[in-house]
Each structure stands twice: as structure tokens, then as C-alpha cells.
Enzyme design. Structure first.
Site, mmCIF file in Angstrom:
data_model
loop_
_atom_site.group_PDB
_atom_site.id
_atom_site.type_symbol
_atom_site.label_atom_id
_atom_site.label_comp_id
_atom_site.label_asym_id
_atom_site.label_seq_id
_atom_site.Cartn_x
_atom_site.Cartn_y
_atom_site.Cartn_z
ATOM 1 N N LYS A 116 -93.960 -14.924 4.787
ATOM 2 C CA LYS A 116 -92.496 -14.951 4.613
ATOM 3 C C LYS A 116 -91.738 -15.171 5.917
ATOM 4 O O LYS A 116 -90.702 -15.848 5.912
ATOM 5 C CB LYS A 116 -92.030 -13.658 3.938
ATOM 6 C CG LYS A 116 -92.710 -13.357 2.604
ATOM 7 C CD LYS A 116 -92.511 -14.453 1.576
ATOM 8 C CE LYS A 116 -93.445 -14.252 0.385
ATOM 9 N NZ LYS A 116 -93.449 -15.373 -0.548
ATOM 10 N N ARG A 292 -94.849 -22.645 -7.717
ATOM 11 C CA ARG A 292 -95.510 -22.656 -9.023
ATOM 12 C C ARG A 292 -94.464 -22.911 -10.105
ATOM 13 O O ARG A 292 -93.265 -22.870 -9.835
ATOM 14 C CB ARG A 292 -96.128 -21.271 -9.294
ATOM 15 C CG ARG A 292 -95.066 -20.166 -9.288
ATOM 16 C CD ARG A 292 -95.546 -18.833 -9.811
ATOM 17 N NE ARG A 292 -94.435 -17.913 -9.996
ATOM 18 C CZ ARG A 292 -93.906 -17.144 -9.064
ATOM 19 N NH1 ARG A 292 -94.386 -17.173 -7.842
ATOM 20 N NH2 ARG A 292 -92.882 -16.353 -9.337
#
Ligand code: MV4
Length: 444
Positions: A116, A292
Site C-alpha cells: 500500500k 480484480r
């Protein structure tokens, strides 16, 4: 185009992918654990291969078992769905090495966005608005205190390997920093084997608004507008809708442009989501990029009249996208129907569905793998259906959702249907006034 796609997933998303493959003339292979041998994906796929016992680690997460199933059946691509191996860089790489097209991001993109702090640095460099905070990882406790002083409390410590709410601590004052620092690091080390921590200013009562994007192999990118996912509990979304009741034409333009910058910055190929936090002033900040298909892709499909799984498959096969953006033409809402007891802290309620009747009529869509007599195994996620409505306006969508929820009969287990009925009647929800804190005070 691919001749045969193996679906490395289960439940409603496996069925969702099989349906599109059939419409595209692509053969399908379902893989299943012994707990899922009577499931609809197994029945509706052209072929099915058992990949192991019920625990996910021995079946849906077993890379060797899934690759073996693909080789035996001669599948030329694998669709990972969401969850399981969908954002596993090793799996993406192993597929590459076996000459099987992974319908998802490259290993480099998965790793780049999975870390991140690294993802945030990439976005800052690309000019995507990010939350003020540490410049990369924090060195030590003193560094944490120093950064917190400059950005001012409250702050949030985040594990760089975290995401989806895991490995985070809000710190309200300097006296609490040491304990928070120690516990976040310990938790991150235990959960992710990576104790890298970064810091951000804590945004109080934000909305979670995400932008659906797509990119192709030729550098084209587009966005498909937003989804408001603020109604969630313990980082599990309960209801999603598009357009967001908080959105304006101007904000959509700005967030869409930022999401496209993010997509192009990583040469993203496929469909994905750029998640933002939006504060009360409509300032927005990059949070995470998901590489995704998501559970809530359905509502976007309904308002732009577009099959996102088909798009995903076409992009993976090398098709070009037009590069034009899509704006919602209608209003869609999705309620996640979980096998959980809302009166008992949403405790999972697996078991056999003794009777089942699903709603129908104009503007209703149900994505589910369950049926009367189906036994919900205790091993997996408790989401058993997605009830999606689409209508001309938000008001009409809520009315339709109430009507549909009232017709939905699922007996033998507890479900979140009664919760959704109460939510659809709530005044704040009806006004479109809610943040990610909504569920902390909502009485159901
Ligand atoms: C935040 C935040 C406030 N300020 N970061 C939660 C999941 C992970 N993706 C990041 N999360 C948050 N990050 C700053 N600087 C609040 C959350 C957050 C949240 C975000 C989206 C949806 C629901 C949430 C619930 C609690 C906290």
C-alpha cells in the site's frame, strides 16, 4: 479468443463467469472442493475437476491443484473471480509460466498495488490526490510521533501489506502512539510477515466511493463511473449503489479523471477498481486499487448496460477498448444476502435451504448459486446471493428493492433479508445521507 476457460472460484461468481463464457462460445471448466460437489457451477460448466477437500488452503487456494486441473483439461485461460487467488502474484506468475492466460493483473501490478505504501507513492507521482501522511514507511516510533505532529492528530497507522481494513490503528493523541505503534507492527508481522507501517491523517466519517476502470494492452483506459460502498460493517460491504447519492457531475469528472490517471500510471490491463475516501467537503483521496472483478460489479453493469466479465475476457484476449467513459443512465442498488443472523451480531448461519423462492419482475436481477435443498457449507464466505435492482431513479430503486426483498423467501437458515428491509425503510438511507460510520449507530 480463448477456447476454454477454467474458473478458479466457487459460488455465485463462478456461475457468473460460466454464464458469460457460454454466451461468448467459450468452453468452461469448473473446479470444486468436495464440499461443493453438488453446486451449480459444477453442474453448468462443460467440465468439472475436484481439486481437494473443503478447507480453501487445500483446494481453492492450492496453486498446484488448480494448475493441474487446467493442464488436464487443456484450458487456455484461468478466471480467478474475486477473493481466493484473484490478487495472488505468485498464481498470476505460475499461470504465465504454464502458458495459461491469467484473466487479471500481472504479477508486477499485483505486487505494486498490494504494497500500500508503494501504491500510494505511485499515485502521488501520477498526480492522483492522496491523504497527507508519512513519506513512505515510518522508520521508528520517534518518526511516527514526528509525522503525527506535522499532520496533526487524529492519525491512522496502516500496515503496508494490509488493506481491506486489516492492520490499521487510529491514534487520537501522542500518549497513545507507543502502544498503537507496537500493536500495529506486531499484528502486521504476524498477519502479513511484513511489519512496514505508514501513516496518514485520519479522515473522520468519510464515504467510500470507488471508480470502475478498464485498461487495455495498448495504453487505452476508461472509467465506468462510481459505486458508493459506504454501507458496510467490519469492512464487509452490505449494500452498494450507483450513482452515489453524494455524487455531482463535477465530482464524477474529477474522480473519473483521477482514476484514469491511476490506471495509466500502472499500465493497467483488465478491469479494476480505484477506491477513494471522500470527505464531507467532497475532497477525495486515493485509498487502494483492486486488480480484480469485484462483488459489486453488477450494479455498474446494470446502469451502463455492459457485461464487465465479457470485457475482462476480451481485454485479456488482446482486444482494444474504445477509451470512452461511461455515465450511469439509471439507478442500481445491490443488497448482499448473507447466510448470517442480523439479530445475533451477523453470526454465520450455514445449513440447508429448505425452501426457496426468488423475486422477479422488471428491473430485478439475482446472482446466486443457491436453490431449494442446497446446503451451505460452513467453510466459505457467507454471501449466498446478490439482489440487484435497477430503476429510473434512486427513489424507484429503493421502492423496487423493498418489493423484491418482501418476495424473497429463503427458509432453513437465517439471512440478512430482514436487515435489508429495515435499511430500505431508514430515513437517513432514504435521504442518501450516510458515511462509513452508518452501521455503528443503525438500529435493526
Ligand atoms: C482510512 C480511513 C480514514 N482515514 N484512512 C478501511 C479499509 C482500508 N481500505 C482503509 N480504510 C480506511 N482508511 C484514513 N486516512 C478510514 C478507513 C475506514 C473505512 C474505509 C472505507 C470503508 C469503510 C471504512 C471503515 C472504517 C475505516
Amino acid at each position: 479468443m480463448f477456447k476454454k476457460i477454467l474458473i478458479a472460484n466457487r459460488g455465485e461468481i463462478a456461475l457468473r463467469v460460466i454464464r458469460t463464457c457460454k454466451e461468448m462460445g467459450i468452453k468452461t471448466v469448473a473446479v470444486y472442493s468436495t464440499a461443493d460437489k453438488d453446486s451449480l457451477p459444477v453442474r453448468f460448466a462443460d467440465e468439472a475437476v475436484c481439486i481437494g477437500p473443503p478447507p480453501s488452503t487445500d483446494s481453492y487456494l492450492s496453486i498446484p491443484n488448480i494448475i493441474a486441473a487446467a493442464e488436464i483439461t487443456n484450458a487456455d485461460a484461468i478466471h480467478p473471480g474475486y477473493g481466493f487467488l484473484s490478487e495472488n502474484s505468485k498464481f498470476s506468475r505460475v499461470c504465465q509460466e504454464h502458458n495459461i492466460k491469467f484473466i487479471g493483473a500481472s504479477p508486477e501490478q499485483i505486487d505494486g498495488m498490494g504494497d500500500k505504501a508503494n501504491a500510494k507513492a505511485t499515485m502521488i507521482a501520477a498526480g492522483v490526490p492522496c491523504i497527507p501522511g508519512s513519506d513512505g514507511l515510518l522508520k521508528d516510533l520517534n518518526d511516527a510521533k514526528k509525522v503525527a505532529k506535522t499532520i496533526k492528530y487524529p492519525v491512522i497507522l496502516k500496515a503496508t501489506a494490509g488493506g481491506g481494513g486489516k492492520g490499521m490503528r487510529i491514534v487520537w493523541k501522542e500518549e497513545d502512539m507507543e502502544a498503537a505503534w507496537d500493536s500495529t507492527r506486531a499484528e502486521a508481522k504476524a498477519a502479513f510477515a511484513n511489519d512496514g507501517i505508514y501513516m496518514e491523517k485520519f479522515i473522520e466519517e468519510p464515504r467510500h466511493i470507488e471508480i470502475q476502470i478498464a485498461g487495455d494492452q495498448y495504453g487505452n483506459a476508461c472509467h465506468m463511473s462510481e459505486r458508493d460502498c459506504s454501507i458496510q460493517r467490519r469492512h464487509q460491504k452490505l449494500v452498494e449503489e450507483t450513482p452515489s447519492p453524494f455524487m455531482t457531475k463535477e465530482l464524477r469528472k474529477k474522480m473519473g479523471a483521477a482514476a484514469i490517471k491511476a490506471t495509466k500510471a500502472v499500465n493497467y490491463e483488465g478491469v479494476g477498481t480505484v477506491e477513494f475516501l471522500v470527505d464531507k467537503n467532497r475532497d477525495f483521496y486515493f485509498m487502494e486499487m483492486n486488480t480484480r472483478i469485484q462483488v459489486e460489479h453488477t450494479i455498474t453493469e446494470e446502469v451502463i448496460n455492459f457485461d464487465l466479465i465479457k470485457e475482462q475476457i476480451k481485454i485479456a484476449a488482446g482486444d482494444k477498448i474504445s477509451g470512452k467513459n461511461y455515465e450511469p443512465q439509471l439507478h442500481a442498488i445491490q443488497c448482499r444476502i448473507n447466510a448470517e443472523d442480523p439479530q445475533n451480531d451477523f453470526r454465520p448461519s450455514p445449513g440447508t435451504i429448505t425452501s426457496y423462492h426468488s423475486p422477479g419482475g422488471h428491473g430485478i436481477r439475482i446472482d446466486t448459486h443457491v436453490y431449494a435443498g442446497y446446503s451451505i457449507p460452513p467453510n466459505y464466505d457467507s454471501m449466498i446471493a446478490k439482489l440487484i435492482v435497477v430503476a429510473q431513479t434512486r427513489e424507484e430503486a429503493i421502492t423496487k428493492m423493498k418489493r423484491a426483498l418482501g418476495e424473497y423467501i429463503i427458509e432453513g437458515i437465517k439471512t440478512t433479508i430482514p436487515f435489508h428491509i429495515k435499511l430500505m425503510e431508514d430515513e437517513s438511507f432514504n435521504k442518501g445521507v450516510f458515511t462509513t460510520k452508518f452501521m455503528e449507530t443503525f438500529e435493526y
